[in-house]
Write a protein that holds these residues in place. Sequence first.
Motif, PDB file in Angstrom:
ATOM      1  N   VAL A   1      26.203  33.359  42.578  1.00  0.00           N
ATOM      2  CA  VAL A   1      27.771  33.530  42.635  1.00  0.00           C
ATOM      3  C   VAL A   1      28.450  34.473  41.759  1.00  0.00           C
ATOM      4  CG1 VAL A   1      29.975  32.529  42.872  1.00  0.00           C
ATOM      5  CG2 VAL A   1      27.974  31.201  43.904  1.00  0.00           C
TER       6      VAL A   1
ATOM      7  N   SER B   1      31.172  34.036  48.566  1.00  0.00           N
ATOM      8  CA  SER B   1      29.684  34.275  47.768  1.00  0.00           C
ATOM      9  C   SER B   1      28.884  33.073  47.713  1.00  0.00           C
ATOM     10  CB  SER B   1      30.288  34.690  46.165  1.00  0.00           C
ATOM     11  OG  SER B   1      31.020  35.637  46.412  1.00  0.00           O
TER      12      SER B   1
ATOM     13  N   HIS C   1      29.856  38.030  43.629  1.00  0.00           N
ATOM     14  CA  HIS C   1      31.165  37.987  43.948  1.00  0.00           C
ATOM     15  C   HIS C   1      31.795  39.122  43.856  1.00  0.00           C
ATOM     16  CE1 HIS C   1      31.617  37.585  39.596  1.00  0.00           C
ATOM     17  NE2 HIS C   1      33.093  37.853  39.860  1.00  0.00           N
TER      18      HIS C   1
END
Length: 395
Positions: free
Chosen positions: A309, A348, A313
């Motif tokens: 993530v 994400s 992101h």
Amino acid sequence: MERRAKLTEIDIVRGIAILGVLMVHSTSEATLNMKSSGFYGIYNFLNIFSKIGTTSFILLSSFVLFYNYFPQPFAFAQLKKFYRNRLLYIIVPYLAFSAFFFLLRWEVNHHPWSLTEMWPDFLHRIMTGQAYTHLYFVFISIQLYLLFPVLLYLFKRFKWLAASAIFVGVAIQWAFFLYNREYWQVANRGSWSLSYFGHYFLGAWLGIYFDRIRSWLIIAKESATGGKIVSWCALWAVWLGAGLGYVWLFYQNRVHGTMFKNALYDGLWDAYTMLTPIVLIQIAFLLRGKMKSPWVAALRQLGIASFGVYLFHPVVLLVYRQYPLHGGPGYMQHLWYAGGFACALLLSWLVVYALSRLTRVSWVLFGSVPAQLGASASESKRSAGRTVVSETASG
């Protein structure tokens, strides 16, 4: 000697830390564009109080390494496996995302596609962690992984050094701060591991002596004593005071242009970010008995996926910000910023989870995350199976 038990609570801490990262990045534009809003104090608070991600991940990485490796004889075979895993699961994703973001930014800035111009710039950026704004964290991690075997040897060889690791780390970190300010003036100070030696050495100390301090870290009614309660309150008070003081400094600077000495920023940042992981570990142990709660389970799963993530992101935020609001009621602007956070988190997380479960080469992008997600899924199935057996037997 047997390996220490796995601490699933660390995944919860990682989950909270990645939420902090997403909050900082999703409110960064609001701190620039919303100064006339009556809610600016809230945006400033969310942006600064959430600056716990990088430092918490560094401390947790150090904690896990020393927690696992310090009790073990660190032979050559282990050293070889250690660096092999870091090459595959840290450096390869770092290079992959560095290349992706470098090419993306090159295209967005309309630079000519010339290999003779691109290649030197790319090499410089990957060697300084500057291929994109968030990749400095992985660059720092690589530096600390290179140092780990040396520090492990020194801490095992000199017990006094292990016992005083926190003070040594803070001393080295602040020596770097002061000498850099007066003499070296290294650019991008935050991209160099010396800026985080206090956090790294604190993580090492916690990992080495965890069995001794575990009873103090866990806040529990049955083990509470007067001394523990006082120390817990003192820890949380200093942590909260340092965090709010750090927020106040930025508010005064951003709104009123007030200038403060760098040492004050560094001091409050250091106190706040070094104490935060300890507070989060205590929170994680408080949540340990609620692992069956969907929210706690989701937070742990987010922690497992946090590295992926973290890497992915900015793509979501970059696309999201291509569609800003123009006009409309004031509350819509607040909803737009909230939507950026929600999209950065959910999209994400979805991409990391889907690619990790659907492809066998997703480790190139997300390192060991796919394997950890698979192991977590298997663990959940085994737990569900044991629950069914238990319920059947008791019925």
